[in-house]
Design a protein around this motif. Structure first.
Motif, PDB file in Angstrom:
ATOM      1  N   VAL A 229       0.836  -1.201   0.000  1.00  0.00           N
ATOM      2  CA  VAL A 229       0.000   0.000   0.000  1.00  0.00           C
ATOM      3  C   VAL A 229       0.872   1.253   0.000  1.00  0.00           C
ATOM      4  N   ALA A 230       1.932   1.234   0.801  1.00  0.00           N
ATOM      5  CA  ALA A 230       2.766   2.423   0.958  1.00  0.00           C
ATOM      6  C   ALA A 230       3.761   2.611  -0.176  1.00  0.00           C
ATOM      7  N   GLU A 231       4.275   1.517  -0.745  1.00  0.00           N
ATOM      8  CA  GLU A 231       5.464   1.629  -1.592  1.00  0.00           C
ATOM      9  C   GLU A 231       5.249   1.271  -3.059  1.00  0.00           C
ATOM     10  N   THR A 232       4.096   0.748  -3.416  1.00  0.00           N
ATOM     11  CA  THR A 232       3.885   0.331  -4.808  1.00  0.00           C
ATOM     12  C   THR A 232       2.646   1.016  -5.380  1.00  0.00           C
ATOM     13  N   ALA A 233       2.319   0.651  -6.618  1.00  0.00           N
ATOM     14  CA  ALA A 233       1.114   1.176  -7.271  1.00  0.00           C
ATOM     15  C   ALA A 233      -0.049   0.212  -7.103  1.00  0.00           C
ATOM     16  N   ALA A 234      -0.058  -0.523  -5.973  1.00  0.00           N
ATOM     17  CA  ALA A 234      -1.151  -1.462  -5.716  1.00  0.00           C
ATOM     18  C   ALA A 234      -2.483  -0.724  -5.702  1.00  0.00           C
ATOM     19  N   TRP A 235      -3.469  -1.323  -6.353  1.00  0.00           N
ATOM     20  CA  TRP A 235      -4.790  -0.701  -6.483  1.00  0.00           C
ATOM     21  C   TRP A 235      -5.446  -0.563  -5.114  1.00  0.00           C
ATOM     22  N   GLY A 236      -6.036   0.583  -4.830  1.00  0.00           N
ATOM     23  CA  GLY A 236      -6.723   0.812  -3.563  1.00  0.00           C
ATOM     24  C   GLY A 236      -8.216   0.606  -3.701  1.00  0.00           C
ATOM     25  N   GLY A 237      -8.836   0.033  -2.666  1.00  0.00           N
ATOM     26  CA  GLY A 237     -10.265  -0.235  -2.699  1.00  0.00           C
ATOM     27  C   GLY A 237     -10.960   0.225  -1.435  1.00  0.00           C
ATOM     28  N   GLN A 238     -12.026  -0.496  -1.069  1.00  0.00           N
ATOM     29  CA  GLN A 238     -12.873  -0.071   0.040  1.00  0.00           C
ATOM     30  C   GLN A 238     -12.129  -0.071   1.377  1.00  0.00           C
ATOM     31  N   LEU A 239     -11.232  -1.042   1.588  1.00  0.00           N
ATOM     32  CA  LEU A 239     -10.488  -1.085   2.852  1.00  0.00           C
ATOM     33  C   LEU A 239      -9.588   0.134   2.999  1.00  0.00           C
ATOM     34  N   GLU A 240      -8.907   0.483   1.918  1.00  0.00           N
ATOM     35  CA  GLU A 240      -8.020   1.642   1.966  1.00  0.00           C
ATOM     36  C   GLU A 240      -8.822   2.940   2.130  1.00  0.00           C
ATOM     37  N   LEU A 241     -10.007   2.990   1.531  1.00  0.00           N
ATOM     38  CA  LEU A 241     -10.867   4.165   1.719  1.00  0.00           C
ATOM     39  C   LEU A 241     -11.316   4.284   3.176  1.00  0.00           C
ATOM     40  N   ARG A 242     -11.596   3.133   3.795  1.00  0.00           N
ATOM     41  CA  ARG A 242     -11.988   3.156   5.205  1.00  0.00           C
ATOM     42  C   ARG A 242     -10.856   3.713   6.067  1.00  0.00           C
ATOM     43  N   ALA A 243      -9.619   3.306   5.751  1.00  0.00           N
ATOM     44  CA  ALA A 243      -8.476   3.834   6.498  1.00  0.00           C
ATOM     45  C   ALA A 243      -8.303   5.329   6.239  1.00  0.00           C
ATOM     46  N   LEU A 244      -8.461   5.743   4.995  1.00  0.00           N
ATOM     47  CA  LEU A 244      -8.262   7.148   4.640  1.00  0.00           C
ATOM     48  C   LEU A 244      -9.277   8.067   5.306  1.00  0.00           C
ATOM     49  N   THR A 245     -10.512   7.610   5.412  1.00  0.00           N
ATOM     50  CA  THR A 245     -11.523   8.486   6.013  1.00  0.00           C
ATOM     51  C   THR A 245     -11.197   8.780   7.472  1.00  0.00           C
ATOM     52  N   HIS A 246     -10.548   7.804   8.165  1.00  0.00           N
ATOM     53  CA  HIS A 246     -10.130   8.039   9.553  1.00  0.00           C
ATOM     54  C   HIS A 246      -8.859   8.882   9.605  1.00  0.00           C
ATOM     55  N   VAL A 247      -7.968   8.672   8.659  1.00  0.00           N
ATOM     56  CA  VAL A 247      -6.753   9.487   8.605  1.00  0.00           C
ATOM     57  C   VAL A 247      -7.109  10.951   8.379  1.00  0.00           C
ATOM     58  N   LEU A 248      -8.010  11.200   7.443  1.00  0.00           N
ATOM     59  CA  LEU A 248      -8.369  12.570   7.069  1.00  0.00           C
ATOM     60  C   LEU A 248      -9.469  13.144   7.955  1.00  0.00           C
ATOM     61  N   GLN A 249     -10.205  12.221   8.635  1.00  0.00           N
ATOM     62  CA  GLN A 249     -11.365  12.615   9.444  1.00  0.00           C
ATOM     63  C   GLN A 249     -12.379  13.387   8.590  1.00  0.00           C
TER      64      GLN A 249
END
Length: 303
Positions: A229-249
């Motif tokens: 997730v951090a170091e490659t161009a791996a595709w982001g989906g619903q799990l990563e969006l869930r993490a981002l919404t908490h990171v960004l609040q």
């Protein structure tokens, strides 16, 4: 004398041409007769000898006639005959070139027509295809919100680029690399929340800790997932969006064609950022785009 010399030169030119034509004819005759057919090969040799003898006799007669004829009479006749032969050959050559050019034009026209037919068939297919129908449904949903799709490049970072674009509209300078890093860090620090939802790995066994949390990933596999997730161009989906919404609040709304919009992070009392999820947009599969105000709506507000 000069006129006779020119006539002799023209006649010699004609003779060389006729000999060349005869050699081509002889070669064609040889190719048409099997080498192991002795009877036909013998007949071929006789025919070749006869043709060569006839041509030699013809050339000798023409040369003798030229040398014995009065200047200005037979010379003109021979010259006219040679010139007529040249004109005829040029006309035949020109006709051949035109014919080949016409064939090329016909072939090009046929290829162009075939291409147009393929395009027409593809357009008809696209009108009823999944991609076109998905685009129509999304356009209708976005129009209700006075929005339109903002294209994001399809390079594996599309979800993060779409979030980056939405944040830029709110004055944030976070880029995709920072978004990926923060997403990875949040997932690592909340393994219990994310590990059970990850897809089953192709190999490896779960650790005791993962079994206790009903996790389908081992600790090492989860760490590898977060590193990607951090170091490659791996595709982001619903799990990563869930993490981002908490990171960004910030709530994140995902608009899709065939289902109601999904809002993640609605516990944060802020206007959501909006992404568009497209299942059929590209041959490689799923894709995220950003949104922007409709241009016609923006123009109406300015007026």
């Amino acid at each position: 004398m000069e006129e006779r010399g020119n006539a002799e030169e023209d006649l010699a030119k004609q003779h060389r041409r006729e000999k060349k034509d005869l050699q081509a004819k002889i070669q064609s005759m040889k190719n048409a007769v099997p080498k192991n057919d002795k009877k036909k090969r013998k007949q071929l040799s006789e025919d070749i000898s006869r043709l060569e003898a006839e041509l030699n006799e013809k050339h000798e007669n023409e040369l003798r006639q030229l040398q014995t004829s009065p200047a200005g009479v037979e010379v003109d006749e021979v010259t006219d005959a040679v010139q007529s032969l040249d004109v005829q050959e040029q006309a035949e050559g020109k006709h051949t070139r035109i014919s080949k050019a016409q064939k090329r034009r016909d072939k090009k026209a046929a290829q162009e027509k075939e291409r147009e037919n393929r395009i027409a068939e593809a357009e008809v297919e696209n009108l009823s295809g999944s991609r076109h129908q998905e685009g129509l449904k999304l356009s209708q949903k976005l129009a209700e919100k006075q929005l339109q799709i903002k294209e994001i490049s399809s390079d594996g970072h599309c979800m993060y680029r779409a979030v980056e674009d939405q944040l830029a509209g709110r004055g944030s300078s976070l880029g995709i690399h920072e978004l990926r890093l923060q997403t990875s860090c949040y997932m690592r620090s909340h393994q219990d929340d994310f590990c059970p939802s990850l897809p089953t790995p192709a190999r490896g066994r779960c650790s005791l800790q993962c079994l206790q949390h009903q996790c389908s990933f081992s600790t090492d596999e989860f760490e590898k997932y977060c590193s990607d997730v951090a170091e490659t161009a791996a595709w982001g989906g619903q799990l990563e969006l869930r993490a981002l919404t908490h990171v960004l609040q910030i709530p994140i709304e995902v608009i899709q064609a065939d289902s109601p919009a999904i809002v993640t992070g609605d516990e944060y009392n802020k206007p959501p950022i909006s992404l568009v999820y497209m299942r059929h947009a590209y041959g490689l599969g799923e894709h995220y785009n950003s949104v922007e105000p409709r241009k016609d709506a923006a123009a109406e507000e300015q007026t």
